[in-house]
Design a protein around this motif. Structure first.
Motif, PDB file in Angstrom:
ATOM      1  N   GLY A   1     -55.894 -15.527 -24.471  1.00  0.00           N
ATOM      2  CA  GLY A   1     -55.076 -16.672 -23.954  1.00  0.00           C
ATOM      3  C   GLY A   1     -53.499 -16.763 -23.893  1.00  0.00           C
ATOM      4  O   GLY A   1     -52.793 -17.642 -23.249  1.00  0.00           O
ATOM      5  N   MET A   2     -53.091 -15.648 -24.543  1.00  0.00           N
ATOM      6  CA  MET A   2     -51.699 -15.886 -24.789  1.00  0.00           C
ATOM      7  C   MET A   2     -50.852 -14.173 -24.479  1.00  0.00           C
ATOM      8  O   MET A   2     -50.005 -14.355 -25.627  1.00  0.00           O
ATOM      9  N   LYS A   3     -51.352 -13.796 -23.745  1.00  0.00           N
ATOM     10  CA  LYS A   3     -50.640 -12.362 -23.519  1.00  0.00           C
ATOM     11  C   LYS A   3     -49.361 -12.403 -23.176  1.00  0.00           C
ATOM     12  O   LYS A   3     -48.896 -13.315 -22.244  1.00  0.00           O
ATOM     13  N   LEU A   4     -48.596 -11.466 -23.227  1.00  0.00           N
ATOM     14  CA  LEU A   4     -47.134 -11.526 -23.180  1.00  0.00           C
ATOM     15  C   LEU A   4     -46.678 -10.621 -21.771  1.00  0.00           C
ATOM     16  O   LEU A   4     -47.451  -9.736 -21.793  1.00  0.00           O
TER      17      LEU A   4
ATOM     18  N   SER B   1     -44.339  -7.987 -20.224  1.00  0.00           N
ATOM     19  CA  SER B   1     -43.113  -7.040 -20.955  1.00  0.00           C
ATOM     20  C   SER B   1     -41.760  -7.705 -21.346  1.00  0.00           C
ATOM     21  O   SER B   1     -41.313  -7.368 -22.532  1.00  0.00           O
ATOM     22  N   GLU B   2     -41.131  -8.514 -20.610  1.00  0.00           N
ATOM     23  CA  GLU B   2     -39.984  -9.114 -20.770  1.00  0.00           C
ATOM     24  C   GLU B   2     -40.051 -10.014 -22.229  1.00  0.00           C
ATOM     25  O   GLU B   2     -39.192  -9.906 -23.098  1.00  0.00           O
ATOM     26  N   GLU B   3     -41.190 -10.794 -22.026  1.00  0.00           N
ATOM     27  CA  GLU B   3     -41.479 -11.740 -23.226  1.00  0.00           C
ATOM     28  C   GLU B   3     -41.684 -10.959 -24.196  1.00  0.00           C
ATOM     29  O   GLU B   3     -41.065 -11.362 -25.498  1.00  0.00           O
ATOM     30  N   PHE B   4     -42.396  -9.935 -24.599  1.00  0.00           N
ATOM     31  CA  PHE B   4     -42.652  -9.246 -25.503  1.00  0.00           C
ATOM     32  C   PHE B   4     -41.270  -8.563 -26.094  1.00  0.00           C
ATOM     33  O   PHE B   4     -40.868  -8.286 -27.249  1.00  0.00           O
ATOM     34  N   ASN B   5     -40.455  -7.769 -25.135  1.00  0.00           N
ATOM     35  CA  ASN B   5     -39.259  -7.386 -25.471  1.00  0.00           C
ATOM     36  C   ASN B   5     -38.457  -8.243 -26.295  1.00  0.00           C
ATOM     37  O   ASN B   5     -37.697  -8.044 -27.382  1.00  0.00           O
ATOM     38  N   ALA B   6     -38.371  -9.297 -25.731  1.00  0.00           N
ATOM     39  CA  ALA B   6     -37.440 -10.572 -26.314  1.00  0.00           C
ATOM     40  C   ALA B   6     -37.944 -10.677 -27.687  1.00  0.00           C
ATOM     41  O   ALA B   6     -37.201 -10.763 -28.697  1.00  0.00           O
ATOM     42  N   ILE B   7     -39.258 -11.026 -27.841  1.00  0.00           N
ATOM     43  CA  ILE B   7     -39.752 -11.534 -29.205  1.00  0.00           C
ATOM     44  C   ILE B   7     -39.737 -10.468 -30.344  1.00  0.00           C
ATOM     45  O   ILE B   7     -39.212 -10.454 -31.345  1.00  0.00           O
ATOM     46  N   PHE B   8     -39.782  -8.972 -29.758  1.00  0.00           N
ATOM     47  CA  PHE B   8     -39.777  -7.800 -30.765  1.00  0.00           C
ATOM     48  C   PHE B   8     -38.419  -7.654 -31.225  1.00  0.00           C
ATOM     49  O   PHE B   8     -38.184  -7.464 -32.540  1.00  0.00           O
TER      50      PHE B   8
ATOM     51  N   VAL C   1     -51.166  -4.499 -28.404  1.00  0.00           N
ATOM     52  CA  VAL C   1     -52.092  -5.580 -28.605  1.00  0.00           C
ATOM     53  C   VAL C   1     -51.671  -6.866 -27.855  1.00  0.00           C
ATOM     54  O   VAL C   1     -52.531  -7.482 -27.490  1.00  0.00           O
ATOM     55  N   LEU C   2     -50.439  -6.864 -27.811  1.00  0.00           N
ATOM     56  CA  LEU C   2     -49.955  -8.276 -27.344  1.00  0.00           C
ATOM     57  C   LEU C   2     -49.744  -8.551 -25.833  1.00  0.00           C
ATOM     58  O   LEU C   2     -49.564  -9.681 -25.372  1.00  0.00           O
ATOM     59  N   CYS C   3     -49.278  -7.370 -25.015  1.00  0.00           N
ATOM     60  CA  CYS C   3     -49.170  -7.450 -23.525  1.00  0.00           C
ATOM     61  C   CYS C   3     -50.545  -7.314 -22.738  1.00  0.00           C
ATOM     62  O   CYS C   3     -51.418  -6.523 -23.204  1.00  0.00           O
ATOM     63  N   SER C   4     -50.422  -7.899 -21.652  1.00  0.00           N
ATOM     64  CA  SER C   4     -51.761  -8.140 -20.712  1.00  0.00           C
ATOM     65  C   SER C   4     -51.804  -6.622 -20.236  1.00  0.00           C
ATOM     66  O   SER C   4     -53.120  -6.052 -20.216  1.00  0.00           O
ATOM     67  N   GLU C   5     -50.806  -5.827 -19.912  1.00  0.00           N
ATOM     68  CA  GLU C   5     -51.082  -4.565 -19.252  1.00  0.00           C
ATOM     69  C   GLU C   5     -50.312  -3.526 -20.404  1.00  0.00           C
ATOM     70  O   GLU C   5     -49.343  -3.684 -20.852  1.00  0.00           O
ATOM     71  N   PRO C   6     -51.472  -2.538 -20.721  1.00  0.00           N
ATOM     72  CA  PRO C   6     -50.581  -1.433 -21.700  1.00  0.00           C
ATOM     73  C   PRO C   6     -49.241  -1.055 -21.133  1.00  0.00           C
ATOM     74  O   PRO C   6     -49.039  -0.942 -19.960  1.00  0.00           O
TER      75      PRO C   6
END
Length: 271
Positions: free
Chosen positions: A192-195, A197-204, A264-269
Protein backbone atom coordinates in the motif's frame (compact mmCIF):
# COMPACT_ATOMS: atom_id res chain seq x y z
CA UNK A 1 -29.20 -20.80 -5.86
CA UNK A 2 -27.69 -21.21 -9.30
CA UNK A 3 -23.91 -21.58 -9.41
CA UNK A 4 -21.82 -19.09 -11.32
CA UNK A 5 -21.58 -19.62 -15.08
CA UNK A 6 -18.01 -20.72 -14.73
CA UNK A 7 -18.08 -23.85 -12.62
CA UNK A 8 -15.19 -23.90 -10.13
CA UNK A 9 -12.97 -26.76 -11.23
CA UNK A 10 -11.78 -29.85 -9.36
CA UNK A 11 -13.37 -29.29 -5.94
CA UNK A 12 -14.82 -32.80 -5.96
CA UNK A 13 -11.51 -34.57 -6.55
CA UNK A 14 -9.96 -36.79 -3.91
CA UNK A 15 -6.53 -35.38 -4.63
CA UNK A 16 -5.44 -32.28 -6.52
CA UNK A 17 -2.28 -31.72 -8.47
CA UNK A 18 -0.37 -28.51 -7.85
CA UNK A 19 -1.75 -26.94 -11.00
CA UNK A 20 -5.37 -27.89 -10.21
CA UNK A 21 -4.96 -26.36 -6.76
CA UNK A 22 -3.73 -23.21 -8.44
CA UNK A 23 -6.77 -22.98 -10.70
CA UNK A 24 -9.08 -23.25 -7.71
CA UNK A 25 -7.12 -20.55 -5.91
CA UNK A 26 -7.29 -18.19 -8.88
CA UNK A 27 -11.00 -18.86 -9.33
CA UNK A 28 -11.87 -17.82 -5.78
CA UNK A 29 -9.26 -15.15 -5.05
CA UNK A 30 -11.05 -13.04 -7.64
CA UNK A 31 -9.30 -9.75 -6.84
CA UNK A 32 -5.88 -11.44 -6.64
CA UNK A 33 -4.99 -9.93 -3.26
CA UNK A 34 -3.62 -13.16 -1.79
CA UNK A 35 -6.70 -13.95 0.32
CA UNK A 36 -10.10 -15.53 -0.14
CA UNK A 37 -12.31 -13.24 1.91
CA UNK A 38 -15.78 -11.71 2.19
CA UNK A 39 -17.97 -12.66 -0.76
CA UNK A 40 -15.20 -14.80 -2.24
CA UNK A 41 -15.13 -16.84 0.96
CA UNK A 42 -18.90 -17.36 0.93
CA UNK A 43 -18.74 -18.50 -2.70
CA UNK A 44 -15.87 -20.84 -1.94
CA UNK A 45 -17.63 -22.37 1.02
CA UNK A 46 -20.90 -22.89 -0.86
CA UNK A 47 -19.13 -24.51 -3.80
CA UNK A 48 -17.06 -26.71 -1.50
CA UNK A 49 -20.20 -27.87 0.32
CA UNK A 50 -21.92 -28.54 -3.00
CA UNK A 51 -18.97 -30.58 -4.26
CA UNK A 52 -18.87 -32.58 -1.03
CA UNK A 53 -22.63 -33.12 -1.05
CA UNK A 54 -22.16 -34.50 -4.52
CA UNK A 55 -20.00 -37.16 -2.95
CA UNK A 56 -22.71 -37.88 -0.37
CA UNK A 57 -21.00 -36.27 2.60
CA UNK A 58 -23.70 -33.79 3.67
CA UNK A 59 -27.42 -33.75 4.24
CA UNK A 60 -29.83 -31.13 2.90
CA UNK A 61 -30.63 -29.78 6.35
CA UNK A 62 -27.11 -28.52 7.02
CA UNK A 63 -26.97 -24.96 8.26
CA UNK A 64 -24.47 -23.13 6.06
CA UNK A 65 -23.81 -20.28 8.49
CA UNK A 66 -23.00 -22.63 11.37
CA UNK A 67 -20.94 -24.88 9.15
CA UNK A 68 -18.95 -21.96 7.83
CA UNK A 69 -18.18 -20.85 11.38
CA UNK A 70 -16.89 -24.31 12.31
CA UNK A 71 -14.95 -24.46 9.09
CA UNK A 72 -13.21 -21.14 9.77
CA UNK A 73 -12.39 -22.17 13.35
CA UNK A 74 -10.70 -25.24 11.99
CA UNK A 75 -8.79 -23.76 9.05
CA UNK A 76 -8.31 -20.04 9.62
CA UNK A 77 -5.17 -20.64 11.62
CA UNK A 78 -4.33 -17.00 12.27
CA UNK A 79 -8.00 -16.09 12.94
CA UNK A 80 -8.06 -13.11 10.60
CA UNK A 81 -11.39 -14.11 9.03
CA UNK A 82 -9.73 -14.77 5.68
CA UNK A 83 -8.25 -17.82 4.03
CA UNK A 84 -4.72 -17.50 2.67
CA UNK A 85 -3.02 -19.86 0.27
CA UNK A 86 -1.28 -21.99 2.91
CA UNK A 87 -4.59 -22.41 4.75
CA UNK A 88 -6.36 -23.45 1.55
CA UNK A 89 -3.65 -26.04 0.91
CA UNK A 90 -4.70 -27.66 4.19
CA UNK A 91 -8.39 -27.63 3.29
CA UNK A 92 -8.00 -29.15 -0.13
CA UNK A 93 -6.28 -32.50 -0.56
CA UNK A 94 -3.37 -31.17 -2.60
CA UNK A 95 -0.80 -33.64 -3.78
CA UNK A 96 2.12 -33.43 -1.34
CA UNK A 97 0.78 -30.06 -0.32
CA UNK A 98 2.95 -28.47 -2.90
CA UNK A 99 2.72 -24.91 -1.64
CA UNK A 100 2.92 -25.83 2.00
CA UNK A 101 6.29 -27.38 1.40
CA UNK A 102 7.59 -23.93 0.49
CA UNK A 103 5.60 -22.02 3.00
CA UNK A 104 6.46 -24.07 6.01
CA UNK A 105 10.07 -24.52 5.13
CA UNK A 106 11.22 -21.31 3.57
CA UNK A 107 10.97 -20.45 7.23
CA UNK A 108 11.59 -16.75 7.15
CA UNK A 109 11.51 -13.90 4.73
CA UNK A 110 15.24 -13.47 5.39
CA UNK A 111 15.94 -16.97 4.04
CA UNK A 112 13.75 -16.22 1.06
CA UNK A 113 15.63 -12.99 0.36
CA UNK A 114 18.99 -14.77 0.59
CA UNK A 115 17.87 -17.31 -1.98
CA UNK A 116 16.48 -14.51 -4.14
CA UNK A 117 19.71 -12.58 -4.03
CA UNK A 118 21.67 -15.58 -5.22
CA UNK A 119 19.53 -15.88 -8.35
CA UNK A 120 18.77 -12.25 -9.16
CA UNK A 121 22.43 -11.73 -9.94
CA UNK A 122 22.02 -8.58 -12.01
CA UNK A 123 19.80 -6.94 -9.32
CA UNK A 124 17.04 -6.39 -11.85
CA UNK A 125 14.28 -7.31 -9.40
CA UNK A 126 13.42 -10.34 -11.55
CA UNK A 127 14.34 -13.99 -11.76
CA UNK A 128 14.34 -15.44 -15.27
CA UNK A 129 12.20 -18.54 -15.76
CA UNK A 130 15.23 -20.76 -16.30
CA UNK A 131 16.71 -19.58 -12.97
CA UNK A 132 13.45 -20.31 -11.19
CA UNK A 133 14.08 -24.04 -11.25
CA UNK A 134 17.38 -23.64 -9.41
CA UNK A 135 15.75 -21.29 -6.95
CA UNK A 136 12.99 -23.80 -6.15
CA UNK A 137 15.42 -26.67 -5.97
CA UNK A 138 17.45 -24.70 -3.41
CA UNK A 139 14.36 -24.02 -1.33
CA UNK A 140 13.39 -27.70 -1.42
CA UNK A 141 16.89 -28.74 -0.38
CA UNK A 142 16.81 -26.30 2.53
CA UNK A 143 13.49 -27.79 3.52
CA UNK A 144 14.92 -31.32 3.26
CA UNK A 145 12.16 -32.27 0.88
CA UNK A 146 12.94 -35.13 -1.47
CA UNK A 147 11.89 -34.38 -5.06
CA UNK A 148 12.61 -35.73 -8.52
CA UNK A 149 13.18 -33.95 -11.80
CA UNK A 150 9.58 -34.28 -13.16
CA UNK A 151 8.20 -32.98 -9.83
CA UNK A 152 10.55 -30.01 -9.87
CA UNK A 153 9.54 -29.34 -13.47
CA UNK A 154 5.85 -29.38 -12.51
CA UNK A 155 6.41 -27.02 -9.57
CA UNK A 156 8.41 -24.67 -11.77
CA UNK A 157 5.72 -24.62 -14.45
CA UNK A 158 2.94 -24.11 -11.88
CA UNK A 159 4.71 -21.25 -10.18
CA UNK A 160 5.39 -19.65 -13.54
CA UNK A 161 1.73 -19.88 -14.46
CA UNK A 162 0.88 -18.49 -11.07
CA UNK A 163 3.11 -15.45 -11.04
CA UNK A 164 4.26 -14.64 -14.55
CA UNK A 165 1.01 -12.93 -15.35
CA UNK A 166 2.27 -10.93 -18.32
CA UNK A 167 3.99 -13.99 -19.80
CA UNK A 168 7.40 -12.37 -20.20
CA UNK A 169 9.17 -15.41 -18.72
CA UNK A 170 10.37 -13.44 -15.67
CA UNK A 171 9.16 -13.31 -12.09
CA UNK A 172 9.19 -10.18 -9.95
CA UNK A 173 10.31 -10.24 -6.33
CA UNK A 174 6.97 -9.07 -4.96
CA UNK A 175 5.15 -11.74 -7.02
CA UNK A 176 7.40 -14.55 -5.88
CA UNK A 177 7.22 -13.45 -2.29
CA UNK A 178 3.62 -14.62 -2.25
CA UNK A 179 5.06 -18.09 -1.68
CA UNK A 180 5.72 -16.90 1.88
CA UNK A 181 3.22 -17.28 4.70
CA UNK A 182 1.35 -14.00 4.73
CA UNK A 183 2.44 -12.84 8.17
CA UNK A 184 6.06 -13.41 7.08
CA UNK A 185 5.55 -11.60 3.84
CA UNK A 186 6.95 -8.21 4.62
CA UNK A 187 6.88 -7.28 0.93
CA UNK A 188 3.08 -7.43 0.94
CA UNK A 189 3.13 -5.02 3.86
CA UNK A 190 4.78 -2.44 1.64
CA UNK A 191 2.18 -2.88 -1.08
CA UNK A 192 0.00 0.00 0.00
CA UNK A 193 2.97 2.34 0.19
CA UNK A 194 5.12 1.78 -2.84
CA UNK A 195 7.32 4.72 -3.78
CA UNK A 196 7.92 6.27 -7.17
CA UNK A 197 11.55 6.47 -8.28
CA UNK A 198 11.61 10.18 -7.38
CA UNK A 199 10.27 9.59 -3.86
CA UNK A 200 12.64 6.69 -3.38
CA UNK A 201 15.67 8.69 -4.50
CA UNK A 202 14.74 11.54 -2.19
CA UNK A 203 14.33 9.30 0.87
CA UNK A 204 17.49 7.27 0.09
CA UNK A 205 19.57 10.42 -0.39
CA UNK A 206 18.26 11.77 2.91
CA UNK A 207 19.55 8.71 4.80
CA UNK A 208 22.71 8.21 2.77
CA UNK A 209 24.18 11.30 4.36
CA UNK A 210 27.72 10.83 3.06
CA UNK A 211 26.60 10.02 -0.49
CA UNK A 212 28.33 6.62 -0.48
CA UNK A 213 25.50 4.93 -2.40
CA UNK A 214 24.61 2.59 0.46
CA UNK A 215 23.07 2.75 3.94
CA UNK A 216 23.68 0.62 7.02
CA UNK A 217 21.24 -1.25 9.24
CA UNK A 218 20.60 1.66 11.64
CA UNK A 219 19.86 4.02 8.78
CA UNK A 220 17.53 1.43 7.26
CA UNK A 221 15.76 1.16 10.61
CA UNK A 222 15.11 4.90 10.65
CA UNK A 223 14.08 4.89 7.00
CA UNK A 224 11.51 2.11 7.56
CA UNK A 225 10.10 3.84 10.64
CA UNK A 226 9.71 7.04 8.64
CA UNK A 227 8.04 5.20 5.81
CA UNK A 228 5.51 3.66 8.19
CA UNK A 229 4.78 6.92 9.94
CA UNK A 230 4.41 8.75 6.65
CA UNK A 231 1.85 6.15 5.55
CA UNK A 232 0.15 6.13 8.97
CA UNK A 233 0.64 2.37 9.23
CA UNK A 234 0.73 0.53 12.53
CA UNK A 235 4.03 -1.16 13.20
CA UNK A 236 5.38 -2.85 16.28
CA UNK A 237 9.07 -3.04 17.10
CA UNK A 238 9.26 -6.81 16.60
CA UNK A 239 7.84 -6.53 13.08
CA UNK A 240 10.14 -3.67 12.27
CA UNK A 241 13.13 -5.72 13.42
CA UNK A 242 12.03 -8.67 11.28
CA UNK A 243 11.52 -6.50 8.21
CA UNK A 244 14.85 -4.81 8.72
CA UNK A 245 16.60 -8.20 8.95
CA UNK A 246 14.85 -9.41 5.81
CA UNK A 247 15.79 -6.34 3.83
CA UNK A 248 19.37 -6.47 5.17
CA UNK A 249 19.78 -9.98 3.81
CA UNK A 250 20.05 -8.20 0.45
CA UNK A 251 23.02 -6.21 1.74
CA UNK A 252 26.69 -6.90 1.11
CA UNK A 253 28.87 -6.83 4.24
CA UNK A 254 26.34 -4.67 6.06
CA UNK A 255 26.04 -2.22 3.17
CA UNK A 256 22.60 -1.94 1.62
CA UNK A 257 22.96 -0.45 -1.83
CA UNK A 258 20.43 1.84 -3.45
CA UNK A 259 19.44 -0.67 -6.13
CA UNK A 260 18.71 -3.49 -3.67
CA UNK A 261 16.43 -1.36 -1.55
CA UNK A 262 14.73 0.04 -4.63
CA UNK A 263 13.62 -3.49 -5.61
CA UNK A 264 11.75 -3.77 -2.30
CA UNK A 265 10.27 -0.29 -2.01
CA UNK A 266 9.42 0.80 -5.56
CA UNK A 267 6.34 -0.30 -7.46
CA UNK A 268 8.37 -1.13 -10.56
CA UNK A 269 11.86 -2.57 -10.32
CA UNK A 270 14.51 -0.20 -11.71
CA UNK A 271 14.99 -0.63 -15.44
Amino acid sequence: MAGSQQQPPYLHLAELTASQFLEIWKHFDADGNGYIEGKELENFFQELEKARKGSGMLSKSDNLGEKMKEFMQKYDKNSDGKIEMAELAQILPTEENFLLCFRQHVGSSAEFMEAWRKYDTDRSGYIEANELKGFLSDLLKKANRPYDEPKLQEYTQTILRMFDLNGDGKLGLSEMSRLLPVQENFLLKFQGMKLTSEEFNAIFTFYDKDGSGYIDENELDALLKDLYEKNKKEMNIQQLTNYRKSVMSLAEAGKLYRKDLEIVLCSEPPM
